[in-house]
Design a protein around this motif. Structure first.
Motif, PDB file in Angstrom:
ATOM      1  N   TYR A  25       0.555  -8.445 -40.122  1.00 33.48           N
ATOM      2  CA  TYR A  25       1.289  -9.690 -39.955  1.00 33.48           C
ATOM      3  C   TYR A  25       1.739 -10.198 -41.324  1.00 33.48           C
ATOM      4  O   TYR A  25       0.951 -10.210 -42.271  1.00 33.48           O
ATOM      5  CB  TYR A  25       0.389 -10.730 -39.261  1.00 33.48           C
ATOM      6  CG  TYR A  25       1.149 -11.948 -38.813  1.00 33.48           C
ATOM      7  CD1 TYR A  25       1.945 -11.914 -37.672  1.00 33.48           C
ATOM      8  CD2 TYR A  25       1.096 -13.126 -39.547  1.00 33.48           C
ATOM      9  CE1 TYR A  25       2.658 -13.014 -37.268  1.00 33.48           C
ATOM     10  CE2 TYR A  25       1.804 -14.242 -39.147  1.00 33.48           C
ATOM     11  CZ  TYR A  25       2.588 -14.177 -38.012  1.00 33.48           C
ATOM     12  OH  TYR A  25       3.299 -15.287 -37.615  1.00 33.48           O
ATOM     13  N   GLY A 306      -3.173 -18.457 -40.777  1.00 34.57           N
ATOM     14  CA  GLY A 306      -4.277 -18.692 -39.858  1.00 34.57           C
ATOM     15  C   GLY A 306      -5.641 -18.429 -40.482  1.00 34.57           C
ATOM     16  O   GLY A 306      -6.652 -18.459 -39.787  1.00 34.57           O
TER      17      GLY A 306
ATOM     18  N   ASP B   8     -12.038  -6.118 -35.015  1.00 36.16           N
ATOM     19  CA  ASP B   8     -10.894  -6.525 -35.840  1.00 36.16           C
ATOM     20  C   ASP B   8      -9.850  -7.242 -34.999  1.00 36.16           C
ATOM     21  O   ASP B   8      -9.217  -8.188 -35.463  1.00 36.16           O
ATOM     22  CB  ASP B   8     -10.258  -5.299 -36.519  1.00 36.16           C
ATOM     23  CG  ASP B   8     -11.128  -4.744 -37.629  1.00 36.16           C
ATOM     24  OD1 ASP B   8     -12.015  -5.490 -38.100  1.00 36.16           O
ATOM     25  OD2 ASP B   8     -10.931  -3.587 -38.018  1.00 36.16           O
ATOM     26  N   ARG B  11     -10.844 -10.854 -34.554  1.00 38.12           N
ATOM     27  CA  ARG B  11     -10.566 -11.655 -35.753  1.00 38.12           C
ATOM     28  C   ARG B  11      -9.056 -11.890 -35.887  1.00 38.12           C
ATOM     29  O   ARG B  11      -8.607 -12.976 -36.214  1.00 38.12           O
ATOM     30  CB  ARG B  11     -11.106 -10.916 -36.978  1.00 38.12           C
ATOM     31  CG  ARG B  11     -11.093 -11.755 -38.238  1.00 38.12           C
ATOM     32  CD  ARG B  11     -11.842 -11.107 -39.387  1.00 38.12           C
ATOM     33  NE  ARG B  11     -11.766  -9.673 -39.347  1.00 38.12           N
ATOM     34  CZ  ARG B  11     -12.816  -8.868 -39.354  1.00 38.12           C
ATOM     35  NH1 ARG B  11     -14.022  -9.373 -39.410  1.00 38.12           N
ATOM     36  NH2 ARG B  11     -12.663  -7.567 -39.313  1.00 38.12           N
ATOM     37  N   PHE B  12      -8.304 -10.852 -35.590  1.00 32.06           N
ATOM     38  CA  PHE B  12      -6.850 -10.942 -35.677  1.00 32.06           C
ATOM     39  C   PHE B  12      -6.312 -12.009 -34.712  1.00 32.06           C
ATOM     40  O   PHE B  12      -5.463 -12.828 -35.070  1.00 32.06           O
ATOM     41  CB  PHE B  12      -6.258  -9.564 -35.349  1.00 32.06           C
ATOM     42  CG  PHE B  12      -4.766  -9.503 -35.461  1.00 32.06           C
ATOM     43  CD1 PHE B  12      -4.168  -9.303 -36.701  1.00 32.06           C
ATOM     44  CD2 PHE B  12      -3.962  -9.644 -34.352  1.00 32.06           C
ATOM     45  CE1 PHE B  12      -2.793  -9.255 -36.816  1.00 32.06           C
ATOM     46  CE2 PHE B  12      -2.587  -9.595 -34.456  1.00 32.06           C
ATOM     47  CZ  PHE B  12      -1.995  -9.400 -35.695  1.00 32.06           C
ATOM     48  N   MET B  14      -7.993 -14.554 -33.462  1.00 31.42           N
ATOM     49  CA  MET B  14      -8.427 -15.890 -33.882  1.00 31.42           C
ATOM     50  C   MET B  14      -7.483 -16.455 -34.924  1.00 31.42           C
ATOM     51  O   MET B  14      -7.112 -17.621 -34.887  1.00 31.42           O
ATOM     52  CB  MET B  14      -9.843 -15.835 -34.429  1.00 31.42           C
ATOM     53  CG  MET B  14     -10.864 -15.753 -33.318  1.00 31.42           C
ATOM     54  SD  MET B  14     -12.515 -15.798 -33.975  1.00 31.42           S
ATOM     55  CE  MET B  14     -13.409 -15.238 -32.536  1.00 31.42           C
ATOM     56  N   ARG B  15      -7.102 -15.606 -35.858  1.00 31.29           N
ATOM     57  CA  ARG B  15      -6.170 -16.082 -36.885  1.00 31.29           C
ATOM     58  C   ARG B  15      -4.815 -16.401 -36.276  1.00 31.29           C
ATOM     59  O   ARG B  15      -4.176 -17.375 -36.656  1.00 31.29           O
ATOM     60  CB  ARG B  15      -6.014 -15.032 -37.978  1.00 31.29           C
ATOM     61  CG  ARG B  15      -7.212 -15.059 -38.858  1.00 31.29           C
ATOM     62  CD  ARG B  15      -7.145 -14.044 -39.936  1.00 31.29           C
ATOM     63  NE  ARG B  15      -8.422 -14.060 -40.612  1.00 31.29           N
ATOM     64  CZ  ARG B  15      -8.955 -13.020 -41.214  1.00 31.29           C
ATOM     65  NH1 ARG B  15      -8.322 -11.874 -41.225  1.00 31.29           N
ATOM     66  NH2 ARG B  15     -10.111 -13.136 -41.804  1.00 31.29           N
ATOM     67  N   ASN B  18      -5.008 -19.723 -34.799  1.00 32.75           N
ATOM     68  CA  ASN B  18      -4.923 -20.763 -35.835  1.00 32.75           C
ATOM     69  C   ASN B  18      -3.479 -21.033 -36.246  1.00 32.75           C
ATOM     70  O   ASN B  18      -3.170 -22.094 -36.757  1.00 32.75           O
ATOM     71  CB  ASN B  18      -5.706 -20.347 -37.090  1.00 32.75           C
ATOM     72  CG  ASN B  18      -7.201 -20.433 -36.896  1.00 32.75           C
ATOM     73  OD1 ASN B  18      -7.676 -21.114 -35.997  1.00 32.75           O
ATOM     74  ND2 ASN B  18      -7.945 -19.746 -37.746  1.00 32.75           N
ATOM     75  N   ARG B  19      -2.617 -20.042 -36.061  1.00 31.12           N
ATOM     76  CA  ARG B  19      -1.217 -20.218 -36.462  1.00 31.12           C
ATOM     77  C   ARG B  19      -0.396 -20.906 -35.373  1.00 31.12           C
ATOM     78  O   ARG B  19       0.774 -21.188 -35.575  1.00 31.12           O
ATOM     79  CB  ARG B  19      -0.581 -18.844 -36.762  1.00 31.12           C
ATOM     80  CG  ARG B  19      -1.199 -18.091 -37.915  1.00 31.12           C
ATOM     81  CD  ARG B  19      -0.376 -16.879 -38.317  1.00 31.12           C
ATOM     82  NE  ARG B  19      -0.406 -15.786 -37.370  1.00 31.12           N
ATOM     83  CZ  ARG B  19      -1.184 -14.694 -37.487  1.00 31.12           C
ATOM     84  NH1 ARG B  19      -2.005 -14.580 -38.511  1.00 31.12           N
ATOM     85  NH2 ARG B  19      -1.121 -13.733 -36.595  1.00 31.12           N
ATOM     86  N   PHE B  26     -12.962 -25.193 -30.223  1.00 32.32           N
ATOM     87  CA  PHE B  26     -13.716 -24.413 -31.201  1.00 32.32           C
ATOM     88  C   PHE B  26     -15.199 -24.388 -30.862  1.00 32.32           C
ATOM     89  O   PHE B  26     -15.711 -25.310 -30.242  1.00 32.32           O
ATOM     90  CB  PHE B  26     -13.524 -24.991 -32.610  1.00 32.32           C
ATOM     91  CG  PHE B  26     -12.267 -24.533 -33.274  1.00 32.32           C
ATOM     92  CD1 PHE B  26     -11.034 -25.024 -32.856  1.00 32.32           C
ATOM     93  CD2 PHE B  26     -12.299 -23.611 -34.303  1.00 32.32           C
ATOM     94  CE1 PHE B  26      -9.867 -24.594 -33.461  1.00 32.32           C
ATOM     95  CE2 PHE B  26     -11.140 -23.180 -34.921  1.00 32.32           C
ATOM     96  CZ  PHE B  26      -9.917 -23.664 -34.497  1.00 32.32           C
ATOM     97  N   PHE B  30     -21.876 -23.795 -38.100  1.00 32.43           N
ATOM     98  CA  PHE B  30     -21.425 -23.768 -39.478  1.00 32.43           C
ATOM     99  C   PHE B  30     -20.043 -23.148 -39.637  1.00 32.43           C
ATOM    100  O   PHE B  30     -19.261 -23.545 -40.462  1.00 32.43           O
ATOM    101  CB  PHE B  30     -22.414 -22.976 -40.339  1.00 32.43           C
ATOM    102  CG  PHE B  30     -23.609 -23.763 -40.737  1.00 32.43           C
ATOM    103  CD1 PHE B  30     -23.462 -25.018 -41.325  1.00 32.43           C
ATOM    104  CD2 PHE B  30     -24.890 -23.275 -40.521  1.00 32.43           C
ATOM    105  CE1 PHE B  30     -24.552 -25.753 -41.705  1.00 32.43           C
ATOM    106  CE2 PHE B  30     -25.996 -24.001 -40.902  1.00 32.43           C
ATOM    107  CZ  PHE B  30     -25.831 -25.250 -41.496  1.00 32.43           C
ATOM    108  N   ASN B  31     -19.782 -22.122 -38.864  1.00 33.31           N
ATOM    109  CA  ASN B  31     -18.493 -21.467 -38.956  1.00 33.31           C
ATOM    110  C   ASN B  31     -17.769 -21.550 -37.623  1.00 33.31           C
ATOM    111  O   ASN B  31     -17.739 -20.601 -36.859  1.00 33.31           O
ATOM    112  CB  ASN B  31     -18.673 -19.999 -39.363  1.00 33.31           C
ATOM    113  CG  ASN B  31     -18.991 -19.861 -40.824  1.00 33.31           C
ATOM    114  OD1 ASN B  31     -18.289 -20.418 -41.674  1.00 33.31           O
ATOM    115  ND2 ASN B  31     -20.062 -19.157 -41.142  1.00 33.31           N
ATOM    116  N   PRO B  32     -17.157 -22.707 -37.348  1.00 34.38           N
ATOM    117  CA  PRO B  32     -16.512 -22.857 -36.050  1.00 34.38           C
ATOM    118  C   PRO B  32     -15.368 -21.845 -35.897  1.00 34.38           C
ATOM    119  O   PRO B  32     -14.638 -21.586 -36.855  1.00 34.38           O
ATOM    120  CB  PRO B  32     -15.954 -24.285 -36.082  1.00 34.38           C
ATOM    121  CG  PRO B  32     -16.224 -24.846 -37.407  1.00 34.38           C
ATOM    122  CD  PRO B  32     -16.966 -23.864 -38.231  1.00 34.38           C
ATOM    123  N   ALA B  73       3.322 -16.211 -33.113  1.00 32.27           N
ATOM    124  CA  ALA B  73       2.151 -15.960 -33.950  1.00 32.27           C
ATOM    125  C   ALA B  73       1.704 -14.494 -33.940  1.00 32.27           C
ATOM    126  O   ALA B  73       0.809 -14.118 -34.673  1.00 32.27           O
ATOM    127  CB  ALA B  73       0.990 -16.846 -33.509  1.00 32.27           C
TER     128      ALA B  73
END
Lengths: 614, 211
Positions: A25, A306, B8, B11-12, B14-15, B18-19, B26, B30-32, B73
């Motif tokens: 990306y 993100g 992976d 994680r991809f 989730m990011r 976020n976009r 969430f 500690f790491n939401p 996204a």
């Protein structure tokens, strides 16, 4: 089958195929037919490391802003993939379009650490590009930059052009020059000649003659007549970082990389003047980005990637002039988006309790502090400028804030070091432990862990210690054992140390001259690569490489250089002057400190550069 | 995308979330991280036409906005086909998955494998070894294969995919190769659908269940 299909065939056979997917990306895809210049940017290490490198991100972004140029990334394939590629005749390729590197116009290589040099040669081989510049009749220009370019000599025969200093401007100059040179139809040498005038910080190694004395030291380094090459090559300098290009998008890798976060460079350079630190010398002067600009970049990057963490990067982030304000604004702005703000490289004496509280509203990982040396005398020799009180205050603060894990970094083999300084390390560890127990039990977190890590000091070129001998391996081993036995007596302390072999090699290539290039070539023939990865370190291959080149590594490692010796990099100006380095070397020998130059100019020589340090 | 591992991919995604402008819920701690779950892990190296992931949102958003922001996204090789809304008490997509359809494209020995598939289909039981993280287990490959057909080149198979009973398509190919007396050839695998059973017992894609 085309190259892309052949790569796809190999991918199921290797570990972590996501390294070779490309197409991440935000990666930049252009129409190859519509650009004038194809630029391959090689990071000579594995993908996860290369993708964590800020310099590459900055230069990739700034080049790809141009419509006439397409910059693509290249990484050294991991040995499993490299072997398959060699066996199947798949050449080194770019991530974006999977184009063979040989077909690019320019191959830019970043020199981050000496132990990646074999990977550079391996990568050239895999690309089908002749190793020696003189043997290359066509194919891309090989241009190197980065911190190790401040002693370019060990790579001199392999490289067409080095660019010294900040790359934001000079990389464009290389591309502009390429376009006009190609249009002119002139021979290759003409590009290099014009680079001297048109590219800031340009150094063309083939334009110099190096003569040696009978004792093996350098006699003189002279520009060849008719080349127009200067006696002293000055580095490129970007004075205004606020105005400089910074990425507004970052590539989001599929797999996990070392720094999986937004890296925000808040300033460049460091004024502390630690005498062992090459970065502290070559990145001078300090140049800050404005808070407004940082906020603007941060917002764009959060939206574009993100990522859930922003790391405020620099050589010494606690020294940013308005750090509390910056940290506060960042935390405020991104709290709702759950983006964490982190501060790497804490200094002991700028421990900002409130800033830390603000930025570390997350799980408390180990607090890392670097006293570097075990006694005040030795800390004064290296001009670290921190005291035992600073350290004790910092750890006591941390323990009462809920940290229970502390990592302490030291160097072993610093100039003038004695066994007493080593015992001082153990003494400090014991005192840190006492600080923990001095915090009331209900206030501190349980489970104290102190990790002491001591790396072997490698004297670096362009620092006040460039003349010093590296400590011999026998004494290093003796001191490692001494420290281990002392630390074993203290409960809750872990000791980590490194093998000597890699530090010795690093020492040879950081202060080597042109002759050590042959060792590199031999080592690559003997199969050496990924030398900083213990599992690939090939000791026998290196020993044979030195032997076949007739070179004794001790000449470069444990030999103290007289201050009037012609150093192999004496024609390279990194910004600070040799006179300043010598002054600092003499002060070091007297254990005399030099204050931070923000408190008063120390005459390091940067003022010779226009617009710097005004 | 086929070389992106399950972890992976999580994680991809989730990011990617976020976009977007989605009002994502969430996790606490500690790491939401976005509350995200992928219906069925896809093996590394496999392609797919139909993958489903669920995201918990707080508040509401209309379908067109959700579609657009997700498409923006994500890269073109991960096209969002549709967005569906389910109430919080609806069973999770993961729990609905019972089986999956695959198309298998052998790179060689196609005819032998297709022939073996015919004999396999006629058998009552064919034992094979399933390798898992916890060790090896003997399973009845035939029973775990609900249906199989071929066009002489490619194989189409409907295989069980539940926590207890799962047949991975590469074990099917291994079994068929044993029947044909050949070495298992390299294959490309593509998942076509994730399936479950509706209240009336009818087999349907999981996104069509209970609506």
């Amino acid at each position: 089958m085309n190259i892309s299909e052949r790569i796809e065939e190999l991918m199921p056979l290797v570990q972590k195929p996501s390294r070779y997917i490309g197409n991440e990306y935000n990666c930049v895809i252009k129409d190859a037919a519509k650009v004038d210049v194809r630029y391959a940017f090689l990071f000579p290490d594995v993908y996860e490391i290369g993708m964590s490198h800020l310099g590459m991100k900055i230069l990739y972004h700034t080049l790809n802003k141009r419509d006439d140029t397409w910059c693509e990334r290249v990484f050294t394939p991991w040995p499993d993939m490299m072997k398959l590629m060699e066996e199947n005749g798949v050449p080194l390729f770019s991530q974006e379009s999977r184009t063979p590197v040989k077909d690019f116009d320019i191959l830019g290589i970043t020199l981050m650490y000496e132990m990646s040099y074999t990977n550079i040669l391996r990568s050239l081989k895999l690309a089908g590009i002749p190793l020696y510049a003189k043997d290359r009749k066509d194919g891309p220009f090989v241009i190197c930059g980065g911190p190790c370019a401040f002693n370019p000599e060990p790579l001199a025969p392999f490289v067409d052009l080095f660019t010294l200093g900040d790359g934001e401007k000079s990389i464009h100059q290389c591309v502009d020059l390429f376009k006009s040179w190609r249009a002119s139809g002139a021979p290759k040498e003409e590009y290099l000649k014009r680079a001297l005038k048109e590219v800031d910080g340009a150094y063309v190694p083939s334009f110099y003659n190096v003569e040696y004395n009978d004792d093996g030291t350098v006699k003189r380094i002279e520009p060849k007549s008719g080349t127009g090459a200067p006696r002293l090559v000055k580095k490129a300098l970007v004075n205004d970082l606020t105005a400089a290009d910074y990425p507004e998008k970052l590539i989001v890798p599929f797999g996990e990389v070392v720094h999986d976060r937004i890296m925000l460079e808040i300033f460049r350079g460091c004024t502390r003047g630690c005498r062992f630190c090459q970065a502290g010398m070559i990145y001078r002067p300090v140049r800050e980005r404005s808070i407004d600009r940082l906020m603007e970049i941060a917002e764009k990057l959060v939206n574009a990637t993100g990522f859930d963490e922003i790391s405020l990067m620099s050589l010494s982030s606690g020294d940013y002039s308005c750090l509390p304000e910056l940290a506060h604004e960042m935390v405020e702005k991104f709290m709702a988006k759950r983006v964490k703000i982190s501060l790497p490289s804490q200094r002991i004496d700028t421990f900002l309790k409130d800033t830390l509280k603000e930025t570390q509203k997350v799980r408390k990982t180990a607090l890392t502090l670097a006293p570097e040396a075990g006694t005040q005398r030795l800390r004064d020799v290296i001009n670290k400028g921190v005291t035992e009180e600073d350290l004790m205050r910092a750890v006591t603060d941390a323990f009462s804030e809920g940290w229970s894990a502390v990592k302490l970094y030291f160097m072993m083999g610093l100039p003038t070091e004695t066994d007493e300084d080593i015992l001082g390390i153990a003494d400090l560890a014991a005192k840190v432990r006492r600080c923990y127990f001095s915090v009331p039990k209900e206030k501190r977190a349980p489970g104290l862990r102190i990790t002491v890590s001591a790396s072997v000091f490698v004297p670096k070129p362009q620092t006040p210690f460039q003349w010093c001998a590296q400590l011999d391996s026998e004494t290093v081993r003796h001191r490692q054992l001494l420290l281990k036995s002392e630390l074993d007596k203290i409960k809750g302390v872990d000791y980590k140390y490194h093998e000597m072999d890699v530090s010795e090699l690093e020492s040879v290539f950081s202060r080597g001259d042109r002759r050590v290039s042959e060792v590199l070539k031999n080592a690559v023939e003997n199969g050496c690569m990924f030398d900083s990865w213990t599992e690939f370190f090939n000791k026998g291959g290196w020993e044979k490489a030195f032997e076949d080149a007739g070179i004794d590594p001790a000449f470069y490692t444990v030999r103290e250089r007289p201050t009037d010796e012609v150093l192999p990099w004496s024609h390279i100006d990194c910004g600070v002057s040799q006179a300043y380095l010598l002054r600092e070397y003499e002060k070091a020998r007297r254990a005399e400190i030099t204050p931070d130059c923000r408190k008063g100019c120390q005459g390091c020589g940067l003022r010779r550069y226009e617009g710097a340090c005004v | 995308m086929r070389f992106v591992s399950h972890l992976d991919l999580q994680r991809f995604l989730m990011r990617a979330l976020n976009r977007t402008c989605l009002p994502i819920a969430f996790s606490k701690g500690f790491n939401p991280h976005p509350l995200l779950s992928i219906a069925g892990a896809l093996a590394m190296g496999h392609e797919s036409d139909y993958e489903v992931f669920e995201v918990r949102i707080e508040g509401s958003i209309d379908k067109d906005t959700a579609l657009k922001t997700m498409r923006d996204a994500l890269p073109p090789d991960m096209p969002i086909k549709d967005v569906l809304f389910r109430e919080d008490n609806f069973p999770s997509m993961m729990s609905l998955v019972k089986m999956a359809d695959y198309v298998i494209m052998p790179q060689s020995s196609n005819a032998e494998l297709c022939k073996a598939a015919e004999s396999f289909k006629a058998m009552d039981s064919v034992m094979g070894i399933r390798k898992t993280k916890s060790g090896e287990r003997e399973v009845d490959v035939r029973k775990l294969c609900i249906d199989i057909s071929t066009d002489g080149e490619k194989l189409y198979a409907r295989l069980m995919l539940t926590e207890q009973d799962t047949l991975k398509p590469d074990l099917l190919i291994k079994t068929l190769s044993d029947i044909a007396g050949i070495e298992p050839p390299a294959c490309r695998y593509k998942r076509l659908k994730l399936l479950g059973t509706d209240r009336d017992g009818k087999i349907k894609p999981i996104t069509e269940i209970g609506v």
